[in-house]
Design an enzyme around this catalytic site. Structure first.
Site, short mmCIF file in Angstrom:
data_model
loop_
_atom_site.label_atom_id
_atom_site.label_comp_id
_atom_site.label_asym_id
_atom_site.label_seq_id
_atom_site.Cartn_x
_atom_site.Cartn_y
_atom_site.Cartn_z
N ALA A 11 75.85 57.68 9.82
CA ALA A 11 75.86 58.19 8.44
C ALA A 11 76.88 57.43 7.62
CB ALA A 11 76.16 59.69 8.44
N MET A 13 77.75 53.56 5.60
CA MET A 13 77.33 53.02 4.30
C MET A 13 75.81 52.92 4.19
SD MET A 13 80.14 52.88 2.87
CE MET A 13 79.72 52.15 1.30
N ILE A 14 75.15 52.37 5.23
CA ILE A 14 73.69 52.28 5.16
C ILE A 14 73.08 53.68 5.35
CG2 ILE A 14 71.58 51.24 6.12
CD1 ILE A 14 73.23 48.88 7.06
N GLY A 15 73.63 54.45 6.29
CA GLY A 15 73.08 55.79 6.54
C GLY A 15 73.10 56.65 5.30
N ARG A 83 80.03 44.18 10.57
CA ARG A 83 80.86 42.97 10.65
C ARG A 83 82.06 43.04 9.72
NH1 ARG A 83 77.80 37.52 9.80
NH2 ARG A 83 76.31 38.71 8.57
N ARG A 89 77.59 38.35 13.93
CA ARG A 89 76.85 39.53 14.36
C ARG A 89 76.99 39.72 15.87
NH1 ARG A 89 73.61 37.14 10.41
NH2 ARG A 89 73.06 38.49 8.68
N ASN A 96 78.42 47.68 20.16
CA ASN A 96 77.20 48.35 19.72
C ASN A 96 76.19 48.59 20.85
OD1 ASN A 96 78.27 48.60 17.24
ND2 ASN A 96 77.07 46.99 16.24
N ILE A 119 68.62 49.22 12.82
CA ILE A 119 69.26 48.28 11.88
C ILE A 119 70.55 47.71 12.48
CG2 ILE A 119 70.15 47.96 9.53
CD1 ILE A 119 68.53 50.23 8.53
N HIS A 176 67.26 37.64 13.49
CA HIS A 176 68.09 37.91 12.31
C HIS A 176 69.42 37.23 12.57
CE1 HIS A 176 69.72 39.97 8.89
NE2 HIS A 176 70.62 40.61 9.61
P1 A3D Z 1 79.24 51.83 8.81
O1 A3D Z 1 79.43 52.21 7.40
O2 A3D Z 1 80.44 51.54 9.64
O3 A3D Z 1 78.39 52.98 9.54
C1 A3D Z 1 78.19 53.02 10.89
C2 A3D Z 1 78.35 54.46 11.32
O4 A3D Z 1 78.00 54.56 12.71
C3 A3D Z 1 79.78 55.01 11.18
O5 A3D Z 1 79.77 56.12 10.31
C4 A3D Z 1 80.17 55.40 12.60
O6 A3D Z 1 80.95 56.59 12.67
C5 A3D Z 1 78.81 55.61 13.23
N1 A3D Z 1 78.82 55.55 14.69
C6 A3D Z 1 79.55 54.77 15.50
N2 A3D Z 1 79.26 55.04 16.78
C7 A3D Z 1 78.31 56.01 16.77
C8 A3D Z 1 77.59 56.70 17.77
N3 A3D Z 1 77.80 56.47 19.07
N4 A3D Z 1 76.68 57.62 17.39
C9 A3D Z 1 76.46 57.88 16.08
N5 A3D Z 1 77.11 57.25 15.08
C10 A3D Z 1 78.02 56.33 15.43
O7 A3D Z 1 78.25 50.56 8.95
P2 A3D Z 1 77.01 50.18 8.02
O8 A3D Z 1 76.25 51.42 7.73
O9 A3D Z 1 77.47 49.31 6.91
O10 A3D Z 1 76.20 49.24 9.04
C11 A3D Z 1 75.59 49.79 10.18
C12 A3D Z 1 75.04 48.70 11.10
O11 A3D Z 1 74.00 47.99 10.43
C13 A3D Z 1 76.05 47.64 11.55
O12 A3D Z 1 75.87 47.34 12.90
C14 A3D Z 1 75.70 46.43 10.68
O13 A3D Z 1 76.08 45.21 11.29
C15 A3D Z 1 74.20 46.59 10.61
N6 A3D Z 1 73.51 45.86 9.54
C16 A3D Z 1 72.33 45.27 9.84
C17 A3D Z 1 71.63 44.60 8.87
C18 A3D Z 1 70.32 43.94 9.21
O14 A3D Z 1 69.70 43.36 8.37
C19 A3D Z 1 69.82 44.02 10.56
C20 A3D Z 1 72.13 44.52 7.56
C21 A3D Z 1 73.33 45.14 7.28
C22 A3D Z 1 74.03 45.82 8.28
#
Ligand code: A3D
Length: 320
Positions: A11, A13-15, A83, A89, A96, A119, A176
């Protein structure tokens, strides 16, 4: 008729952005799951308070209990760490992979009938691991990267050609990451392939090469600018498009990381290819003939994904 249920594992930034988009589009009730205590409930409450203003009728719940994802139609996984500047990545892999183990077990136990969109990075390895850990059929587990990569490509092309983004289609294959393969021959403005547009004097090969390079490093450019974390608006929007194609059986043809079973000469590997997403998940993998250069770049990309899987297997010997 019961509302659809969308579970968001992670939940952050993306969530949070996914929850906002899913709610605004009334795609279904939304569950935000995170290991961080309180934060998912806070985001759910904040978004619920936007509902009267914007007029969306969905229930939002924040939780740290996997039982709450039971009955989810779609699950979008962003759990893990993003990242930081200077990190690739692949640096994220060890952290992860463990997260995918926990998430896969939660999905297996509570929502084995869901369509799962991963994602979390490094994407091609994490979606493969998530499929293994969850035990779900491969057509129900897919990785989001291609829609985002091709959206970045489309944005840059539309800017260069000075036309609407709506009229630009772009084609991106492969893993990716820095080895992704934007294919100019299959990228068009209103059906006119980019090489023809170059011949028509709309741009030059050099400018196109620079755009291909900028697309490949598009995520890194944003990581540098943000200084703390990675892109989230466009990644969330892209995953929502894939979820809608499944929920509405739209059968959109979208680039996504799918499990290949011989297509493109690749077996048992998740790599970005065009797929048809409908009510049964990934209903078809579109196999196109690649020119020699695209094939060479695709092979490099596949080798990079293979290396990631070997790294996963070195960490967890239970992985096949
Ligand atoms: P962020 O805002 O850190 O959110 C990740 C969330 O995951 C945090 O709130 C954590 O508390 C939570 N978390 C950590 N471990 C667990 C677990 N075991 N169970 C449940 N929740 C957990 O990151 P974000 O939302 O910016 O990015 C999330 C992921 O997407 C990262 O791995 C990025 O690298 C990836 N991402 C992928 C793309 C693609 O195009 C594939 C683009 C952008 C980001």
């Amino acid at each position: 008729m019961a509302r659809n249920k969308i579970a968001l594992i992670g939940a952050g930034m993306i969530g949070g952005t996914l929850a906002h988009l899913a709610a605004m589009k009334e795609m279904g009730d939304v569950v935000l799951f995170d290991i961080a205590e309180g934060m998912p409930a806070g985001k759910a409450l904040d978004l619920s308070q936007a509902a009267p203003v914007d007029g969306f009728d969905v229930n939002l719940k924040g939780t740290s209990n996997y039982a709450d994802i039971a009955g989810a139609d779609v699950i979008i996984v962003t759990a893990g760490v993003p990242r930081k500047p200077g990190m690739s990545r692949d640096d994220l892999l060890g952290i992860n992979l463990k997260v995918m183990g926990a998430v896969g077990a939660g999905i297996k136990q509570h929502a084995p009938d869901a369509f799962v969109i991963c994602i979390t990075n490094p994407l091609d390895a994490m979606v493969w691991a998530l499929r293994e850990y969850s035990g779900l059929p491969a057509e129900k587990v897919v990785g989001m990267a291609g829609v985002l990569d091709s959206a970045r490509f489309r944005h840059f092309l539309a800017q260069e050609f000075d036309v609407s983004v709506e009229d630009v289609t772009a084609f991106v294959l492969g893993g990716h990451g820095d080895t992704m393969v934007p294919v100019l021959e299959y990228s068009t403005v209103a059906g006119i392939p980019v090489p023809d547009l170059i011949k028509m004097g709309w741009s030059t090969q050099e400018k196109m090469d620079a755009i291909v390079q900028r697309t490949r490093s598009g995520g890194g450019e944003i990581v540098q600018l943000l200084g703390n974390g990675s892109a989230y608006y466009a990644p969330a929007t892209s995953a929502i498009m894939m979820a809608e194609s499944y929920l509405k059986d739209k059968r959109r043809v979208l680039p996504a990381a799918a499990n290949l079973t011989g297509q493109y000469g690749v077996n048992n590997l998740y790599v970005g290819v065009p797929v048809v997403i409908g009510a049964n998940g990934v209903e078809k993998i579109v196999e196109i003939e690649l020119n020699a250069e695209a094939q060479k770049n695709f092979d490099v990309s596949v080798d990079a994904v293979k290396e990631l899987l070997e790294a996963c297997k070195a960490i967890d010997s239970n992985l096949p």
